[in-house]
Design an enzyme around this catalytic site. Structure first.
Site, PDB file in Angstrom:
ATOM      1  N   ARG A 255       2.043   4.655  18.546  1.00 40.69           N
ATOM      2  CA  ARG A 255       0.594   4.803  18.403  1.00 40.69           C
ATOM      3  C   ARG A 255      -0.157   4.112  19.539  1.00 40.69           C
ATOM      4  O   ARG A 255      -1.087   4.673  20.118  1.00 40.69           O
ATOM      5  CB  ARG A 255       0.158   4.262  17.043  1.00 40.69           C
TER       6      ARG A 255
ATOM      7  N   CYS B  77      -2.894  12.331  -2.242  1.00 42.13           N
ATOM      8  CA  CYS B  77      -2.499  11.519  -1.088  1.00 42.13           C
ATOM      9  C   CYS B  77      -3.402  11.739   0.118  1.00 42.13           C
ATOM     10  O   CYS B  77      -3.415  10.931   1.043  1.00 42.13           O
ATOM     11  CB  CYS B  77      -1.045  11.801  -0.720  1.00 42.13           C
TER      12      CYS B  77
ATOM     13  N   LYS C 265       0.821  -1.212   0.000  1.00 46.49           N
ATOM     14  CA  LYS C 265       0.000   0.000   0.000  1.00 46.49           C
ATOM     15  C   LYS C 265       0.860   1.270   0.000  1.00 46.49           C
ATOM     16  O   LYS C 265       0.333   2.359  -0.260  1.00 46.49           O
ATOM     17  CB  LYS C 265      -0.960   0.007   1.189  1.00 46.49           C
ATOM     18  N   ASP C 266       2.173   1.144   0.263  1.00 46.82           N
ATOM     19  CA  ASP C 266       3.074   2.300   0.212  1.00 46.82           C
ATOM     20  C   ASP C 266       3.548   2.622  -1.195  1.00 46.82           C
ATOM     21  O   ASP C 266       4.125   3.684  -1.429  1.00 46.82           O
ATOM     22  CB  ASP C 266       4.319   2.057   1.084  1.00 46.82           C
TER      23      ASP C 266
ATOM     24  N   ARG D  94      -8.675   7.924   4.993  1.00 43.00           N
ATOM     25  CA  ARG D  94      -9.615   6.841   4.659  1.00 43.00           C
ATOM     26  C   ARG D  94     -10.281   6.299   5.925  1.00 43.00           C
ATOM     27  O   ARG D  94     -11.497   6.096   5.976  1.00 43.00           O
ATOM     28  CB  ARG D  94      -8.852   5.717   3.943  1.00 43.00           C
ATOM     29  N   ARG D  95      -9.480   6.056   6.950  1.00 41.84           N
ATOM     30  CA  ARG D  95     -10.036   5.552   8.207  1.00 41.84           C
ATOM     31  C   ARG D  95     -10.904   6.606   8.883  1.00 41.84           C
ATOM     32  O   ARG D  95     -11.973   6.292   9.427  1.00 41.84           O
ATOM     33  CB  ARG D  95      -8.909   5.107   9.143  1.00 41.84           C
TER      34      ARG D  95
ATOM     35  N   ARG E 212       0.940  10.286  13.899  1.00 43.52           N
ATOM     36  CA  ARG E 212       2.008   9.627  13.164  1.00 43.52           C
ATOM     37  C   ARG E 212       2.804   8.786  14.145  1.00 43.52           C
ATOM     38  O   ARG E 212       2.635   8.869  15.343  1.00 43.52           O
ATOM     39  CB  ARG E 212       2.967  10.654  12.524  1.00 43.52           C
TER      40      ARG E 212
END
Length: 335
Positions: A175, A262, A94-95, A147-148, A169
């Site tokens: 996190r 992005c 996904k990166d 998106r989340r 981040r």
């Protein structure tokens, strides 16, 4: 005779020199690369050594949308490949930017891990229980993903409850640390990453695709090498999983055709049926969750030399429908 001996010696040296695998320095990247290294070594009989490379995305504390999105985790590894400092690289798929890089080949896409997102919450609470527990104030849920955020906010609106999405981040420890310290009530992370780090026990709830569709390519790895190394391309190709490759090709084709910036909340998931039909679902929305555009399409998939072309066509077709439905106006700036 001397020439023949020199050739044989050269082949022997090539077989005994370790392959250099480039990886980001994060614990997750090293864990993922280590898995691939062991499998490559098992299949080729050659030792594989990890070469840790720092990317701009690892050092910057800015939000991804501000520093250029996914490519910031990839460009340093690709530079090392093209300069011959490493032999191949492992990325979280996904990166990867959707444009194909000149001189490099996506040699393998191994079988995908769990595609779902995961909630890691205080007291091990699920999403509904967490919101109920925080009845006197909105639950604070951290994620760096538009998106989340979009899908969490849409869920909250549909349930008639309040929550606050907080941009964050950092690596997995950082996190989850926001939850442990009480700064946040929960964070959302990829299940695949937690599984690969051996931290699946910390998951409070798997967020099913019906609630939160994943990012294009989520849960999959990409093994990349130089195009002018056919023997290595062939050796790495033994790790390829055709069904996973077809799925991520469809998802990434949708993303590319949308020309999403992005910061755009775009989700996509392709799944293969037992009858070899590929179903692709896409979501485009606004970060506040006020509008989510959801569509899907299905098409047959033949596993032959045309498989990627079929999958790509499916992605393009769904993107066209989403754009016709107003997706461009939801994504904001397009690139």
């Amino acid at each position: 005779m001397n020439g023949q001996l020199s050739t044989q010696q050269g082949q022997l040296d090539a077989e005994t020199i370790p392959l250099r695998l480039g990886t980001r320095r994060s614990a997750l990247a090293v864990a993922q690369s280590g898995m691939v290294a062991r499998e490559v070594s098992r299949r080729t009989g050659r030792a594989v050594e990890l070469v840790e490379i720092t990317t701009y995305g690892d050092t910057s504390r800015e939000q991804l949308a501000q520093i250029g999105g996914t490519g910031v985790f990839v460009s340093a590894l690709r530079d090392a490949l093209l300069e011959g400092r490493i032999d191949f690289a492992v990325h979280s798929l996904k990166d990867l930017p959707t444009a194909d890089p000149e001189g490099l080949t996506l040699a393998a896409v191994p079988e995908r891990e769990d595609v779902r997102d995961a909630l890691v919450a205080r007291e091990g609470l699920g999403l509904e229980a967490l919101v109920e527990k925080c009845a006197e104030r909105p639950a604070r849920i951290g994620t760096g993903s538009p998106r989340r955020m979009a899908q969490l906010n849409a869920w909250a609106a549909a349930q008639g409850v309040e929550l606050e999405t907080v941009p964050i981040r950092g690596n997995v420890d950082t996190r989850i640390g926001f939850v442990a310290s009480g700064e946040l009530d929960a964070v959302v992370l990829a299940t695949a990453g937690l599984n690969r780090l051996g931290r699946s026990a910390e998951i409070s709830q798997h967020l099913e695709p019906e609630l939160m569709l994943p990012a294009p390519g989520q849960g999959a790895l990409a093994i990349e090498c130089r195009s002018d190394a056919p023997d290595l391309v062939a050796a790495l190709g033994a790790l390829d999983h055709p069904a996973t490759r077809a799925a991520v090709v469809a998802e990434r084709a949708l993303l590319a055709a949308l020309e999403a910036g992005c910061s755009a909340p775009v989700a996509a998931l392709a799944t293969l049926s037992s009858e070899n039909h590929l179903r692709l679902e896409g979501v485009v929305g606004t970060v506040d969750g006020a509008t989510l555009l959801t569509m899907s399409t299905t098409g047959p998939l033949a596993f032959d030399e045309t498989a990627e072309r079929q999958a790509r066509a499916l992605g393009h077709a769904l993107a066209a429908r989403l754009l016709d439905g107003g997706a461009a106006g939801l994504m904001g700036e397009r690139v």
